[in-house]
Design a protein around this motif. Structure first.
Motif, short mmCIF file in Angstrom:
data_model
loop_
_atom_site.label_atom_id
_atom_site.label_comp_id
_atom_site.label_asym_id
_atom_site.label_seq_id
_atom_site.Cartn_x
_atom_site.Cartn_y
_atom_site.Cartn_z
N PRO A 1 0.83 -1.15 -0.08
CA PRO A 1 0.00 -0.12 -0.01
C PRO A 1 0.97 1.17 0.12
N LEU A 2 1.99 1.15 0.69
CA LEU A 2 3.04 2.27 0.67
C LEU A 2 3.50 2.73 -0.40
N THR A 3 4.18 1.91 -1.21
CA THR A 3 4.83 1.91 -2.49
C THR A 3 3.86 2.25 -3.70
N ILE A 4 2.58 1.69 -3.64
CA ILE A 4 1.82 2.20 -4.89
C ILE A 4 1.22 3.55 -4.51
N LYS A 5 1.24 4.13 -3.18
CA LYS A 5 0.84 5.35 -2.92
C LYS A 5 1.71 6.39 -3.45
N LEU A 6 3.04 6.07 -3.19
CA LEU A 6 4.42 6.96 -3.64
C LEU A 6 4.48 7.08 -5.18
N MET A 7 4.05 5.91 -5.82
CA MET A 7 4.24 5.93 -7.15
C MET A 7 3.08 6.62 -8.13
N LEU A 8 1.75 6.35 -7.32
CA LEU A 8 0.57 7.15 -7.78
C LEU A 8 0.65 8.69 -7.82
N LYS A 9 1.25 9.21 -6.40
CA LYS A 9 1.64 10.72 -6.33
C LYS A 9 2.43 11.04 -7.32
N GLU A 10 3.67 10.38 -7.57
CA GLU A 10 4.70 10.53 -8.35
C GLU A 10 4.14 11.14 -9.96
N ALA A 11 3.02 10.08 -10.07
CA ALA A 11 2.44 10.14 -11.54
C ALA A 11 1.30 11.26 -11.64
N GLY A 12 1.19 11.83 -10.58
CA GLY A 12 0.22 12.97 -10.59
C GLY A 12 -1.24 12.91 -9.94
N PHE A 13 -1.31 11.71 -9.23
CA PHE A 13 -2.67 11.12 -8.83
C PHE A 13 -2.87 11.75 -7.43
N GLN A 14 -4.19 11.81 -6.94
CA GLN A 14 -4.65 12.16 -5.53
C GLN A 14 -5.75 11.46 -5.09
N GLU A 15 -6.07 11.94 -3.93
CA GLU A 15 -7.36 11.22 -3.23
C GLU A 15 -7.27 9.73 -3.41
N ILE A 16 -6.06 9.27 -3.06
CA ILE A 16 -5.59 7.73 -3.27
C ILE A 16 -6.54 6.86 -1.92
N LYS A 17 -7.50 5.89 -2.42
CA LYS A 17 -7.94 5.10 -1.23
C LYS A 17 -7.72 3.74 -1.55
N ILE A 18 -7.44 3.00 -0.52
CA ILE A 18 -7.03 1.58 -0.48
C ILE A 18 -8.04 0.78 0.35
N TYR A 19 -8.31 -0.35 -0.36
CA TYR A 19 -9.39 -1.26 0.46
C TYR A 19 -8.71 -2.88 0.14
N VAL A 20 -9.01 -3.64 1.18
CA VAL A 20 -9.01 -5.10 1.16
C VAL A 20 -9.75 -5.71 -0.12
N SER A 21 -9.00 -6.41 -0.89
CA SER A 21 -9.75 -6.97 -2.10
C SER A 21 -10.51 -8.19 -1.66
N GLU A 22 -11.43 -8.63 -2.33
CA GLU A 22 -12.12 -9.78 -1.96
C GLU A 22 -11.08 -10.75 -2.77
N PHE A 23 -11.29 -11.96 -3.04
CA PHE A 23 -10.26 -13.10 -3.32
C PHE A 23 -11.03 -13.70 -4.50
N THR A 24 -10.32 -14.21 -5.35
CA THR A 24 -10.62 -15.18 -6.81
C THR A 24 -11.40 -16.28 -5.73
N LYS A 25 -12.32 -16.94 -6.61
CA LYS A 25 -13.17 -17.88 -6.03
C LYS A 25 -12.38 -19.28 -6.19
N GLY A 26 -12.47 -19.93 -5.21
CA GLY A 26 -11.78 -21.54 -5.36
C GLY A 26 -10.49 -21.34 -5.62
N ASP A 27 -9.79 -22.25 -6.23
CA ASP A 27 -8.35 -22.19 -6.29
C ASP A 27 -7.77 -22.18 -7.75
N PRO A 28 -8.14 -21.15 -8.57
CA PRO A 28 -7.98 -21.10 -10.29
C PRO A 28 -6.45 -21.70 -10.44
#
Ligand SMILES: [Zn+2]
Length: 296
Positions: A220-247
């Protein structure tokens, strides 16, 4: 052929090896900014050729796209529409078979995609009738301020220049446009891998493949830094749901059912820790990121 690289986030060549991936490449961490990446690595031209000829299938296994990811795409789209209520132009980078794009199109979005793996590209174009380019993002040369949303579901870490790609996405997004990403969590996968190394790889005897590493592995920290460097703001991070089963067959001898149970437990545990830490700690194996291009 292999190439040695500097850090894509801060340019440093201060690289600490963490563990080997194979006989000649390593996963390591930039000592200056913390970005985790593969070094040295196979040249991009060689990898692009292999992917386009369907010789590297990783994320393109049909089972993953047509079964395990459907509910993920649904919930990602729902969350995304909370940020951008007016359905405009949406680009999915690394769109695979076009399943997510088709879903968004059916809900009223004008969709375009990019995919270089031939079989997936052909399916998206010919079977689903979608507008998908079989080339890299920069080669398409979209106009400035063209899209309302750009999505990258488990794609950024597989690219060769994530920072350059984020800057290009910033250029083609409209002001207040949204970028949405799903990423594997480097904090989770590196910690688990180091633990397994210390325990002398019990997972190998059980046929388990619990960790995932790409060219770049964001926390979460390194993606925030890279997004800011690329000109983005209002960065929000969430726990993602998982893929179903074991693909991807990560559960080895334990099989699909045990994997499902582990995922449910881990997901709820991650959610609890996320909320009691005031949305600061992500212990899940993957996370979602939303960020905006500033107003003009
Ligand atoms: Zn760095």
């Amino acid at each position: 052929m292999l190439e040695y690289i500097n850090c894509n986030l801060c340019g440093s060549n201060n690289f600490k090896i963490l563990f080997p991936v194979d006989s000649s490449t390593y996963i390591g961490r930039c000592k200056d900014c913390g970005l985790v990446f593969r070094n040295p690595r196979v040249l991009e031209s060689e990898i692009l050729r292999e992917i386009s000829l369907d010789r590297i299938i990783c994320e393109h296994e049909k089972k993953a796209w047509f079964d395990s990811k459907i509910h993920l795409f649904k919930s990602n789209l729902k969350r995304l529409e909370r940020y951008i209520p007016n359905k405009g132009r949406l680009l999915d980078l690394g769109c695979g078979y076009g399943i997510f794009l088709k879903m968004a199109k059916d809900r009223g979005w004008q969709v375009e995609g990019i995919e270089i793996a031939q079989s997936a590209l052909r399916y998206a174009q010919e079977v689903l009738g979608l507008k998908v380019y079989g080339t890299t993002l920069k080669e398409v040369r979209f106009p400035d301020k063209y899209f309302d949303v750009v999505t990258l579901w488990e794609v950024l870490g597989q690219l060769y220049d994530p920072q350059g790609t984020l800057k290009e996405i910033n250029r083609i997004l409209k002001p207040e446009g949204l970028i949405a990403l799903r990423l594997h969590n480097a904090d989770f996968h590196v910690s688990l891998q180091l633990l397994l190394e210390r325990l002398n790889h019990p997972e190998k005897k059980l046929g388990l493949l619990p960790t995932v590493f790409h060219n770049y592995n964001f926390s979460p920290l390194t993606i925030k830094l890279m997004l800011k460097e690329a000109g983005f703001q209002e960065i929000k991070i969430y726990v993602s749901e998982f893929t179903k089963g074991d693909p991807y067959g990560s559960a080895g001898i334990f099989g699909d059912k045990v994997m499902r149970l582990i995922k449910v437990i881990l997901f709820y545990l991650s959610q609890i820790i996320y909320y009691i830490s005031f949305k600061r700690w992500i212990i899940a194996p993957s996370f979602l990121v939303f960020a905006r291009k500033p107003k003009e």
